[in-house]
Design a protein around this motif. Sequence first.
Motif, PDB file in Angstrom:
ATOM      1  N   THR A   1       0.844  -1.193   0.000  1.00 32.80           N
ATOM      2  CA  THR A   1       0.000   0.000   0.000  1.00 32.80           C
ATOM      3  C   THR A   1       0.878   1.241   0.000  1.00 32.80           C
ATOM      4  O   THR A   1       2.047   1.192   0.366  1.00 32.80           O
ATOM      5  CB  THR A   1      -0.913   0.043   1.246  1.00 32.80           C
ATOM      6  OG1 THR A   1      -0.093   0.151   2.416  1.00 32.80           O
ATOM      7  CG2 THR A   1      -1.809  -1.189   1.346  1.00 32.80           C
ATOM      8  N   GLN A   2       0.273   2.343  -0.385  1.00 38.28           N
ATOM      9  CA  GLN A   2       1.015   3.609  -0.370  1.00 38.28           C
ATOM     10  C   GLN A   2       1.424   3.979   1.050  1.00 38.28           C
ATOM     11  O   GLN A   2       2.494   4.534   1.255  1.00 38.28           O
ATOM     12  CB  GLN A   2       0.170   4.717  -0.973  1.00 38.28           C
ATOM     13  CG  GLN A   2       0.079   4.636  -2.472  1.00 38.28           C
ATOM     14  CD  GLN A   2      -0.747   5.763  -3.026  1.00 38.28           C
ATOM     15  OE1 GLN A   2      -1.921   5.876  -2.707  1.00 38.28           O
ATOM     16  NE2 GLN A   2      -0.138   6.595  -3.858  1.00 38.28           N
ATOM     17  N   THR A   3       0.585   3.694   2.024  1.00 31.75           N
ATOM     18  CA  THR A   3       0.924   4.068   3.394  1.00 31.75           C
ATOM     19  C   THR A   3       2.129   3.282   3.903  1.00 31.75           C
ATOM     20  O   THR A   3       2.912   3.802   4.682  1.00 31.75           O
ATOM     21  CB  THR A   3      -0.284   3.868   4.343  1.00 31.75           C
ATOM     22  OG1 THR A   3      -0.733   2.516   4.255  1.00 31.75           O
ATOM     23  CG2 THR A   3      -1.416   4.820   3.994  1.00 31.75           C
ATOM     24  N   THR A   4       2.298   2.052   3.436  1.00 34.74           N
ATOM     25  CA  THR A   4       3.495   1.296   3.809  1.00 34.74           C
ATOM     26  C   THR A   4       4.725   1.917   3.157  1.00 34.74           C
ATOM     27  O   THR A   4       5.793   1.962   3.749  1.00 34.74           O
ATOM     28  CB  THR A   4       3.358  -0.179   3.396  1.00 34.74           C
ATOM     29  OG1 THR A   4       2.188  -0.726   4.002  1.00 34.74           O
ATOM     30  CG2 THR A   4       4.556  -0.989   3.833  1.00 34.74           C
TER      31      THR A   4
ATOM     32  N   TRP B   1       6.732   3.390  -3.950  1.00 34.07           N
ATOM     33  CA  TRP B   1       5.445   2.823  -4.308  1.00 34.07           C
ATOM     34  C   TRP B   1       5.342   2.499  -5.798  1.00 34.07           C
ATOM     35  O   TRP B   1       4.758   1.502  -6.194  1.00 34.07           O
ATOM     36  CB  TRP B   1       4.316   3.769  -3.892  1.00 34.07           C
ATOM     37  CG  TRP B   1       2.966   3.331  -4.357  1.00 34.07           C
ATOM     38  CD1 TRP B   1       2.155   3.974  -5.235  1.00 34.07           C
ATOM     39  CD2 TRP B   1       2.271   2.141  -3.981  1.00 34.07           C
ATOM     40  NE1 TRP B   1       0.996   3.269  -5.425  1.00 34.07           N
ATOM     41  CE2 TRP B   1       1.042   2.125  -4.666  1.00 34.07           C
ATOM     42  CE3 TRP B   1       2.563   1.068  -3.149  1.00 34.07           C
ATOM     43  CZ2 TRP B   1       0.107   1.106  -4.543  1.00 34.07           C
ATOM     44  CZ3 TRP B   1       1.636   0.051  -3.019  1.00 34.07           C
ATOM     45  CH2 TRP B   1       0.427   0.075  -3.707  1.00 34.07           C
TER      46      TRP B   1
END
Length: 150
Positions: A124-127, A136
């Motif tokens: 995910t982008q948040t990771t 990403w």
Amino acid sequence: MYNESTNACGTMDGRLPGKCASMVFPYVPMQTNNPQVYEQTEGLENGTLFPGLNLPFQKEIKARLNCNNAPLCELMALDFAVVELGLYLDTHKEDQEAFALYQKYVALYHEGKAKYEKLYGPLTQTTAAQSSSYNWLENPWPWDYVGGTK
């Protein structure tokens, strides 16, 4: 009923082209405490974690599910099971067996996600925000792996 002179249906009737029909009342199955559950992968394939909620149209979803990336599919199945159990617990908060299973699946998901991301990169982008650089958009994407290999 249908009135030909005004070409209209009454207020309590549903409207179909040229005719009136009774409104349909959907059947919504009620879950009891401690329901039978599928394993998370079977739940993902069936579109529900609960066999009692397995509806016929889910067969089409199962036929279209092509999961050739085993590690990613397992994470998808765990995530699906977590969401399904969370929804169940919203209405059955006293079901301790379901809550214990929920906790187990959440722990397995976090552990599996960490291992997957260590091998293949962020899911995910948040990771991606936790990395030293924004990675990403780097290829290959998680779903580009076949059978868990590059």
